[in-house]
Design an enzyme around this catalytic site. Structure first.
Site, PDB file in Angstrom:
ATOM      1  N   CYS A 156      -8.955  -0.560   5.842  1.00 59.87           N
ATOM      2  CA  CYS A 156      -9.688  -1.712   5.308  1.00 59.87           C
ATOM      3  C   CYS A 156     -10.395  -2.556   6.369  1.00 59.87           C
ATOM      4  CB  CYS A 156      -8.796  -2.562   4.419  1.00 59.87           C
ATOM      5  SG  CYS A 156      -7.103  -2.776   4.947  1.00 59.87           S
ATOM      6  N   ARG A 203       1.051   5.809  11.010  1.00 63.77           N
ATOM      7  CA  ARG A 203       2.123   4.824  10.880  1.00 63.77           C
ATOM      8  C   ARG A 203       3.365   5.374  11.571  1.00 63.77           C
ATOM      9  NH1 ARG A 203       0.830   2.686   5.538  1.00 63.77           N
ATOM     10  NH2 ARG A 203      -1.448   2.477   5.561  1.00 63.77           N
ATOM     11  N   GLN A 262      -5.824   8.866   3.445  1.00 68.91           N
ATOM     12  CA  GLN A 262      -5.883   8.135   2.189  1.00 68.91           C
ATOM     13  C   GLN A 262      -7.241   8.337   1.524  1.00 68.91           C
ATOM     14  OE1 GLN A 262      -4.940   4.238   4.000  1.00 68.91           O
ATOM     15  NE2 GLN A 262      -3.207   4.143   2.605  1.00 68.91           N
ATOM     16  N   ASP A 281      -9.213   6.316   0.342  1.00 68.27           N
ATOM     17  CA  ASP A 281      -9.327   4.872   0.396  1.00 68.27           C
ATOM     18  C   ASP A 281     -10.719   4.414  -0.030  1.00 68.27           C
ATOM     19  OD1 ASP A 281      -7.892   2.613   0.824  1.00 68.27           O
ATOM     20  OD2 ASP A 281      -7.641   2.895   2.973  1.00 68.27           O
ATOM     21  N   HIS A 285     -12.912   0.470  -0.697  1.00 66.18           N
ATOM     22  CA  HIS A 285     -12.894  -0.984  -0.732  1.00 66.18           C
ATOM     23  C   HIS A 285     -14.171  -1.468  -1.398  1.00 66.18           C
ATOM     24  CE1 HIS A 285     -10.016   0.102   2.428  1.00 66.18           C
ATOM     25  NE2 HIS A 285      -9.333  -0.908   1.914  1.00 66.18           N
ATOM     26  N   LYS A 340      -0.999  -6.656  -6.124  1.00 69.17           N
ATOM     27  CA  LYS A 340      -1.442  -5.285  -6.381  1.00 69.17           C
ATOM     28  C   LYS A 340      -0.868  -4.767  -7.686  1.00 69.17           C
ATOM     29  CE  LYS A 340       2.332  -3.288  -3.634  1.00 69.17           C
ATOM     30  NZ  LYS A 340       2.717  -2.257  -2.657  1.00 69.17           N
ATOM     31  N   HIS A 386      -9.007  -3.296  -3.013  1.00 67.16           N
ATOM     32  CA  HIS A 386      -8.528  -2.126  -2.274  1.00 67.16           C
ATOM     33  C   HIS A 386      -8.049  -1.118  -3.316  1.00 67.16           C
ATOM     34  CE1 HIS A 386      -7.755  -4.543   1.585  1.00 67.16           C
ATOM     35  NE2 HIS A 386      -7.997  -5.465   0.663  1.00 67.16           N
TER      36      HIS A 386
END
Length: 664
Positions: free
Chosen positions: A356, A385, A403, A405, A407, A490, A536
């Site tokens: 992000c 991570r 991911q 992902d 945004h 979320k 997100h």
């Protein structure tokens, strides 16, 4: 005499009362227990009682009840309602049995030291510091001793003692000493005893070992750091499971066997999907050719959906300047889950933990007008991570993962519509993969925690907007306080697989805070700067984790469109090889993944090999098929094998192409 009067003798003063399920009050003496309440109602109930609930919480028969509590007594008619209690009590029985086992080997009681031993879902565990390790083959003997202890019918007794008495009880056990020393001075310390075994415990417990169910099994042992700290000694943890009935235990053990059969690590090796090489690093999977096909099918599916919904693809680097993550707050809030910074030319960089912040900087790379919004940026971005070695697990818990992902940067008037579209996409993803047992979890801020950033009013607004959107489409949901990301609330999608296990997969988050922290804006109709809101979103979550779950969900029997190896053509004899290769080339040109087994094996052996490889479609060709440009079809289906003979090849090719393109 009325029921509520039977609790007391005619000369006993009423000191407290409890309320029964029918609303009647039961008068009791001060400090009365659930057993006293059961006895006041009748001797048969006192005999049958196993536990109780007080104001909705499970309690044992030995613990004093709160004055005015609403109570329900649990009896042997419904023992499953007291499952956490009998599992906890079986943990104590196991601990006693371990002591007796080592006593039989000549060790004194002080040679065995014990850590914690809570009940957990389906069972319990107990940590031990033992004079010699228990082996898996020792567990049946421990079980045998446990059943003997149950047969003895030992009462569980509870007593409260002072901290000094507690410390004196375990002079040779450093783990108990540490636990007791850490308790507040004014907190009562409770011990539970059955027979000659006593342990520090808050409870609650069953009243007697003879009332414990016999449907239990000791499952395994493992190492566990004392109090979860890798700097502490490693103890031996013994796991057990228990159920109210043998039928439930058998069903659970069957489920475990099925889980072993479906284990994605096992199937990943057998189907050549991925490998984890110690020379590359723990938690860093390598995708093999078959697994890469599977992964690319997943990403193609998502990219098609994103294209239809107006997303723009972006690519960001795998590292970033540490100041980027300081600004976003990730460096501070996720410090335990990140790799250490890397120094480069007097600057500090870090392996990317989140996509992000990078997407925010892409948004900020040029001026934006209200007409430009929504801006939907999507990336299959790899992040890193730190996970402890003991927590790594195949594809489902890794250190480097990708991911799906995205945004979205939206105006306030666009937020609900965009959120609902993301919600629709995520539900579509789960339905496409046959994951129908979905529950929806709204993670909100815990006002008592300091882990969150941003304005309280914005948090309240974001939480309301998520709940309103979910309610608008009529989805059932639960609220989980404290489960929000540090920058915003979320909506998580928790799915149940074919084994009944729950997995948290997709997530959607509403974020007012990162736009504020990065000071991004757009020019509104009024010519003034305005702050966008971020959404997100990651329907898969992690490609690695999603793939691991899919492997187990399908047991490696992927539908045609997902299967890395879709079609195996099996010539009956060598004279059919050329025809088989001709069909293979035509299928390949059409975009289907087809192979030919032209080995010297007999046809049945070739079919068996294709079965073991879980190839969904086998085309068998011999003289008749070759003469008529046809094939005999053998398919793997959830219901078993489906066979068709003499199918025109061109018709079959069209059918398979249609199924592939429609992802049916």
């Amino acid at each position: 005499m009325a029921e509520r009067d039977r609790a007391l003798s005619p000369h006993t003063e009423v000191d407290m009362h409890v309320i029964l399920p029918d609303g009647k009050q039961l008068e009791l003496h001060a400090g009365a227990t659930a057993l006293d309440a059961a006895a006041a109602i009748g001797p048969r109930l006192a005999q049958d009682a196993l536990a109780a609930t007080a104001n909705g919480e499970l309690v044992d028969l030995m613990t004093p009840l709160p004055d005015g509590a609403n109570i329900t007594l649990i009896t042997k008619k419904n023992p499953a309602d007291a499952a956490p209690l009998f599992r906890h009590s079986l943990g104590h029985v196991m601990s006693q049995a371990v002591g007796e086992y080592y006593k039989g080997k000549g060790y004194g009681a002080d040679a065995i030291k014990r850590g914690v031993g809570p009940s957990i879902e389906n069972g319990w565990y107990q940590d031990f510091d033992l004079p010699e390790p228990l082996k898996e083959e020792d567990l049946p003997e421990i079980e045998k001793i446990m059943r003997d202890i149950i047969a003895r019918g030992l009462d569980f007794t509870r007593r409260e003692i002072s901290k000094a008495e507690g410390l004196a009880q375990f002079p040779h056990d450093p783990y108990k000493q540490e636990l007791i020393a850490g308790l507040p001075e004014d907190e009562p310390i409770t011990f539970y005893t059955q027979g000659d075994y006593t342990d520090l415990c808050r409870g609650p417990h069953f009243p007697n070992t003879g009332k414990l169910p016999g449907a239990f099994r000791l499952m395994s042992t493992s190492g566990a750091y004392w109090r979860g700290n890798e700097k502490n000694p490693i103890l031996q943890r013994v796991y057990g499971v228990a159920f109210a009935t043998q039928k439930e235990l058998d069903a659970y053990l069957h489920q475990l066997e099925e889980a072993k059969r479906r284990d994605h690590r096992k199937l990943g090796r057998e189907l050549e999907l991925f490998t984890i090489d110690p020379l590359v690093g723990k938690g860093l999977p390598l995708w093999l050719p078959n697994g890469t096909v599977l992964r690319e099918e997943l990403t193609s599916f998502m990219k098609e959906q994103q294209f239809q919904r107006g997303y723009q693809g972006v690519i960001t680097p795998n590292i970033g300047n540490l100041d980027l993550y300081r600004t976003s707050g990730h460096y501070e809030k996720y410090s335990d889950g990140q790799f250490r910074p890397i120094e480069v030319d007097d600057e500090e960089y870090m392996l990317k933990p989140m996509n992000c912040p990078h997407h925010v900087r892409i948004y900020a790379s040029k001026p934006r007008s209200y007409r430009d919004l929504p801006v939907r940026l999507a990336e299959f971005g790899t992040v890193y991570r730190y996970e402890q070695s003991g927590e790594l697990n195949g594809l489902t818990r890794v250190r480097g993962f990708t991911q799906d992902d995205a945004h979205l940067f939206v105006r306030p008037d666009q937020l609900k519509k965009e959120f609902l579209d993301v919600l629709d996409l995520t539900v579509l993803v789960l339905k496409t993969f046959g994951m129908n047992g979905v529950r929806f979890r709204v993670g909100t801020r815990d006002p008592e925690s300091d882990k969150y950033v941003g304005d309280e009013a914005n948090w309240t607004l974001a939480e309301q907007q998520i709940i309103e959107a979910v309610e608008e489409v009529g989805l059932p949901y639960t609220i989980e306080p404290g489960d929000a990301a540090f920058y915003g609330p979320k909506l998580d999608f928790v799915v149940k697989d074919v084994l009944g296990r729950e997995w948290q997969l997709g997530t959607i988050q509403v974020d007012y805070n990162l736009p504020e922290r990065f000071d991004i804006s757009y020019v509104g109709e009024d010519g003034q700067d305005h702050r966008p809101i971020m959404i997100h979103r990651a329907p898969f979550g992690s490609i690695e984790r999603f793939t691991g779950i899919l492997i187990e969900h399908y047991a490696g029997d992927f539908p045609l469109w997902l299967a890395p190896r879709q079609i195996m053509i099996i010539p009956i004899a060598d004279r059919h090889n050329d025809y088989a290769w001709q069909l293979r080339d035509e299928l390949h040109q059409a975009g289907l993944r087809a192979e030919v087994d032209d080995s010297s094996n007999r046809m049945n052996a070739k079919v068996r090999t294709a079965e073991l490889s879980k190839i969904p479609v086998m085309l068998i060709v011999g003289d008749q098929e070759q003469a008529g440009r046809a094939v005999s079809v053998r398919e793997r289906t959830p219901e078993g094998h489906k066979e068709r003979k003499g199918v025109a090849f061109d018709d079959l090719k069209s059918e398979l192409l249609d199924r592939y393109r429609n992802r049916s």
